[in-house]
Scaffold this active site. Sequence first.
Site, short mmCIF file in Angstrom:
data_model
loop_
_atom_site.label_atom_id
_atom_site.label_comp_id
_atom_site.label_asym_id
_atom_site.label_seq_id
_atom_site.Cartn_x
_atom_site.Cartn_y
_atom_site.Cartn_z
N LYS A 5 -12.67 -77.14 -37.76
CA LYS A 5 -11.68 -77.43 -38.72
C LYS A 5 -10.99 -76.27 -39.33
O LYS A 5 -9.93 -76.23 -39.90
CB LYS A 5 -12.40 -78.01 -39.90
CG LYS A 5 -12.85 -79.51 -39.62
CD LYS A 5 -11.67 -80.56 -39.35
CE LYS A 5 -12.26 -81.91 -39.33
NZ LYS A 5 -11.03 -82.94 -39.38
N SER B 62 -18.50 -79.46 -31.71
CA SER B 62 -17.25 -79.31 -32.79
C SER B 62 -17.95 -78.72 -34.00
O SER B 62 -17.18 -78.17 -34.87
CB SER B 62 -16.76 -80.70 -33.17
OG SER B 62 -17.84 -81.60 -33.61
#
Length: 505
Positions: A54, A308
């Site tokens: 992110k 992720s």
Amino acid sequence: MRHDIHDLRARIDAAQVYELAHRTPLQLVPKLSRELGRRIWLKREDLQDVFSFKIRGAANRMAGLGEIARVQGVCAASAGNHAQGVAKAAAHYGIDALIFMPVTTPTIKVAAVEALGGKTRLVGDNYDEACDAAIEHSQKSGAIFIHPFDELDVIAGQGTVAKEIFEQATRKIDAIYVCTGGGGLVSGIGAYAKSVSPDTRIVAAEPLGAATLKAAMAAGQPVDLDHVDGFADGVAVRRIGTLTYALCCDVVDDCVTVTNDEICAAVRDIFEATRTVVEPAGAVALAALRRDVADGRAPDGDCVVTVSGANVNFDRIGHMVERAELGAGEEMLFGATIPEQRGAFQRFVEALGHRAVTEFSYRYQNDAQAHLLVGLKIKSGAERDNVMNDLNAANVAALDLSNDRLAKRHLRHMIGGDPDTTMREVLYRVEFPERPGALGQFLSALDARWNISLFHYRNHGAAEGHVLCGFQLPKDDKSALEESLSAIGFPVWEETDNPATQLFL
């Protein structure tokens, strides 16, 4: 709405992420590759400073802000990874950042955002409520709202993951499996991949209980999910983005959904390969690849899996370990009924053979029979069938509960039995936001007309709490009870007729 993926590729090539983000390794995992029969590569976004990809989207979005916008400040809504990315990027560029987080957000994640320089405000029970509050703040204050996934600059930042994959790969990439929530990562990776390697398959990986892209594909447009399973909280959104959905329609070849148990098994796989404990969302893509391999759908060549993120609460690790063997098909859970007589228990044990027992609970039922809840180590689905056949051959009535949510979440952690009464009893499973006071709110909201005959609750460190509750119905007024339960506002499922309930409760 259609978008030129070559234009998006140009945005990705120009993305300004590396003042804050690292080029993460593309790591071959030999043991898992041998097991699955193709080369498996992990794209290690868990190794970013904020432990998640992110930071890329937040950094690129923040780099593009003008001087006036930077003075106005930024705001965002997130339960963790996006929040940390925005906080870190804002601090780097000297911008004030206010992050709206659900009240259910674990303290460790709130503290992490504040340590990076962001201010926090806890609002609502879930992401959607926090997001509404952030947007309202943006409209009133002029602060720039940084969307977690549905903006081109954010998508372009996330797409740099794919740029690195193709720069690092020494072989042709046959498929990239991407964890998918709001769609920012998969649309960015997909757009770049399709512009440089059209034959590379892009597979969107989603939790079964939060499959926003699959729901949108079925409906032909983004839709709200009726219920969101927050287990993989990093991808647990109610609705995929409008922009990301349009891009996914052009670049995603397939959607694969996986269960929470399969996700836990993939967490274990990644730990064994890297000695890193990733968050559930970080393992969704590998779980999807495993599912495709099992179904005969995965390419035979080189497959890349996005890892992720690794923002996981310590108190969740035990729960993931508990579910991993079931998810990997290496444990089975079953209920058995044996006669309450001499020799019956020995015959049951003999039917199990030399298989390793992981769990064993016994409950006296009456003078005629007893019920057993048993966990066994197994190696395959075929062995599960063999166990059931061996038990049947020994005249043991058995019921496979390996996929029964009630059994896995509640029964194996409690002792039940039939209530000593002729009064009717009904059982319900309730999910509520895991915030301070929520359990008390649930209990105090129950109408005192019904006696609670059973109650079981476990805290897994997740955003949702789960209760199994039994009620006695002296007047057989089930409809009135259900009205009372629905008025509380939490999701409720009846479990009275669940076969596991009939055996043990």
